[in-house]
Design a protein around this motif. Structure first.
Motif, short mmCIF file in Angstrom:
data_model
loop_
_atom_site.label_atom_id
_atom_site.label_comp_id
_atom_site.label_asym_id
_atom_site.label_seq_id
_atom_site.Cartn_x
_atom_site.Cartn_y
_atom_site.Cartn_z
N GLU A 82 0.82 -1.21 0.00
CA GLU A 82 0.00 0.00 0.00
C GLU A 82 0.86 1.26 0.00
N SER A 83 1.96 1.23 0.73
CA SER A 83 2.87 2.38 0.75
C SER A 83 3.45 2.63 -0.64
N SER A 84 3.79 1.56 -1.33
CA SER A 84 4.33 1.71 -2.68
C SER A 84 3.29 2.29 -3.63
N ARG A 85 2.07 1.83 -3.51
CA ARG A 85 1.00 2.36 -4.36
C ARG A 85 0.76 3.83 -4.06
N LEU A 86 0.75 4.18 -2.78
CA LEU A 86 0.60 5.59 -2.40
C LEU A 86 1.71 6.43 -2.99
N GLN A 87 2.95 5.94 -2.88
CA GLN A 87 4.10 6.70 -3.36
C GLN A 87 3.99 6.97 -4.86
N ILE A 89 1.24 7.08 -6.71
CA ILE A 89 0.15 8.03 -6.97
C ILE A 89 0.56 9.44 -6.58
N ALA A 90 1.15 9.59 -5.40
CA ALA A 90 1.56 10.92 -4.93
C ALA A 90 2.61 11.53 -5.85
N ALA A 91 3.51 10.71 -6.39
CA ALA A 91 4.55 11.22 -7.29
C ALA A 91 3.94 11.81 -8.56
N ARG A 92 2.86 11.22 -9.03
CA ARG A 92 2.21 11.74 -10.23
C ARG A 92 1.65 13.14 -10.02
N TYR A 93 1.28 13.44 -8.79
CA TYR A 93 0.70 14.75 -8.49
C TYR A 93 1.68 15.66 -7.73
N ASP A 94 2.90 15.17 -7.54
CA ASP A 94 3.95 15.93 -6.84
C ASP A 94 3.50 16.34 -5.44
N VAL A 95 2.98 15.37 -4.70
CA VAL A 95 2.52 15.60 -3.33
C VAL A 95 3.51 14.93 -2.37
N SER A 96 3.88 15.63 -1.31
CA SER A 96 4.81 15.09 -0.32
C SER A 96 4.15 14.01 0.53
N VAL A 97 4.88 12.93 0.78
CA VAL A 97 4.42 11.85 1.64
C VAL A 97 5.43 11.66 2.77
#
Length: 382
Positions: A82-87, A89-97
Motif C-alpha cells: 500500500e505504501s508503494s502504491r501511495l508513493q 500516486i503521490a509522485a504523479r501529483y507531486d505531493v509530499s508523503v
C-alpha cells in the motif's frame, strides 16, 4: 466521530521525498493569485492502506478554487504494498508523503500539523473528498479580529463508497448546530468532522492536538477540549466535503468500540470534580447516549452475522458483552440512575450473558414495547 486507521505505537516520521523536517509548501502554480491577501492553509491527509481511495482525495485538494499553501500526506504505517502504491500516486501529483510507524489517525494528523506552518489547518480522510470550494467557503467563515478563533465548519454530503451521493446534508439532520453548551457537545455524537472544518493552528496547538489514545472519538474529544478552552466556533449549513460510507473503516470495527469506552471514562473523569453536574451529565446525557449503542453492538454480535462488518464484529462477541458490563459499572460508580434504568441494565446483562438468540428476541420485543410507551432511557434538557 471518525474513520481512523489501526493503531499500535510510534510517532517518528521519515520523509519519503523531502529530507528536511518541514513539509515543502505546495508549488507556485498551486497557490491562489490572492494568497498573500489571506491567511495560509495547510491540508493534511492521514493514510492507512487506502490506496483505493487516495487519488480521489488528492485530486479534490488540488482542484480547490482557493489553493492550499501546504499539502502533505502522512502514511501511518501502511503495508509495504500500500505504501508503494501511495508513493506512485503521490509522485504523479507531486505531493509530499511522510512515513511513520502505525499510531492511529490522531497521531498521523498531529505529525502532519507539526510538519507544516500555515495559520489554518484542513484535514481530509483518505476515503472522503473535498468539494471544489471547500477551502474558499471555510476561509470565508473565519471572522475578522477574533483573537479566540478555534474553528469554522460546514455540512457534509453523504455518499457510498464509490462517491455516489446519497444525501446532500448530514450535520443539520442529525445534530444541533452551532454548539453553545457542554450539553450540545456530549448528549449525542457532535457531527463536527475535521474533514469539514478549518482549525486555527494557535487553538489546535494550545490544546495539544488530538488525543492519540483514541482510534475513533478523537474528533469529538478535540472539539470538546477546544470549546472548554474558550475557543470560538462558527457553523454554516452548506456542504464542503463528501463523506463516503466505508464499511471497512474504524466506524465499523472493534477499534471504535474500544475507543468509545476510553472516551466514556475520560468524560466521567472530566466532570468528576463537580458531583452535582457530574450526576446530571452522566445520568441524563451520557447514559442515554451510550447505553443503547453499547448494548446494541453486543446484541448484534450474538443475533446478526449477515454482512461482512457484522461477521467481523461477531468475532468479538465476548469482548462486546464485557464492554457492556464495564459500562454498567461506570454508570453505577459515577451516578445514581433512576430505578427503571437500573432494572433495565440488569435485565440487559442477564439476556446478553445468556448468548441465546431466542432470549434476545424476547428482549427485543420488550425493548420495543418500552420504547412505545416512553419507558426507555431519556435525555433531560438542562
Amino acid at each position: 466521530m471518525s474513520k481512523a486507521p489501526d493503531a499500535k505505537t510510534g510517532t517518528k516520521a521519515v520523509s519519503a521525498r523531502k529530507p528536511s523536517g518541514r513539509a515543502a509548501p505546495a508549488k507556485a502554480q498551486t497557490r491562489s493569485a490572492k494568497a498573500e491577501d489571506r491567511k495560509s492553509v495547510a491540508v493534511i491527509i492521514p493514510f492507512y492502506n487506502g490506496a483505493r481511495y487516495i487519488e480521489r482525495a488528492i485530486r479534490s485538494v488540488l482542484a480547490q478554487t482557493v489553493k492550499a499553501d501546504e499539502f502533505l500526506i502522512v502514511d501511518d504505517g501502511s503495508s509495504e504494498e500500500e505504501s508503494s502504491r501511495l508513493q506512485a500516486i503521490a509522485a504523479r501529483y507531486d505531493v509530499s508523503v511522510h512515513h511513520k510507524e502505525n499510531g492511529g489517525q490522531g497521531s498521523a494528523r498531529n505529525l502532519g500539523v507539526s510538519l507544516t506552518q500555515a495559520a489554518f489547518i484542513c484535514f481530509l480522510d483518505q476515503d472522503d473528498f473535498f468539494l471544489k470550494n471547500h477551502i474558499e467557503l471555510l476561509l470565508g467563515h473565519i471572522p475578522k479580529n477574533d483573537p479566540h478563533f478555534g474553528w469554522a465548519y460546514g455540512d457534509l454530503m453523504e455518499a457510498d463508497e464509490d462517491g455516489h451521493i446519497i444525501a446532500t446534508s448530514i450535520v443539520t439532520r442529525h445534530s444541533k448546530h452551532p454548539k453553545y453548551s457542554i450539553e450540545d457537545l456530549i448528549e449525542r455524537d457532535m457531527h463536527i468532522l475535521p474533514s469539514a472544518s478549518i482549525i486555527g493552528r494557535e487553538a489546535f496547538e494550545a490544546v495539544g492536538g488530538f488525543d492519540q489514545q483514541f482510534m475513533g472519538y478523537e474528533d469529538d474529544d478535540l472539539f470538546l477540549r477546544l470549546f472548554r478552552a474558550g475557543f470560538t466556533s462558527h457553523f454554516f449549513p452548506q456542504a464542503v466535503t463528501v463523506w463516503c460510507i466505508n464499511k471497512n473503516s474504524t466506524s465499523y470495527s472493534i477499534r471504535m468500540s474500544r475507543s468509545r469506552m476510553l472516551y466514556i471514562h475520560k468524560l466521567c473523569r472530566l466532570f468528576a470534580s463537580d458531583p452535582e453536574r457530574r450526576a446530571i451529565y452522566v445520568r441524563d446525557l451520557l447514559f442515554p447516549r451510550f447505553s443503547n449503542l453499547i448494548a446494541g453492538e453486543a446484541f448484534k454480535s450474538i443475533y446478526f452475522a449477515r454482512y461482512e462488518h457484522e461477521i467481523r464484529m461477531a468475532q468479538h462477541r465476548d469482548e462486546l458483552i464485557g464492554m457492556f458490563d464495564e459500562f454498567v459499572g461506570i454508570m453505577f460508580s459515577h451516578t445514581r440512575l433512576r430505578i427503571g434504568d437500573r432494572v433495565r441494565l440488569r435485565l440487559l446483562q442477564l439476556c446478553l450473558h445468556s448468548k441465546s438468540r431466542n432470549v434476545l428476541v424476547l428482549l427485543y420485543t420488550i425493548a420495543r414495547v418500552m420504547h412505545r410507551f416512553g419507558l426507555g432511557a431519556t435525555r433531560r434538557k438542562l
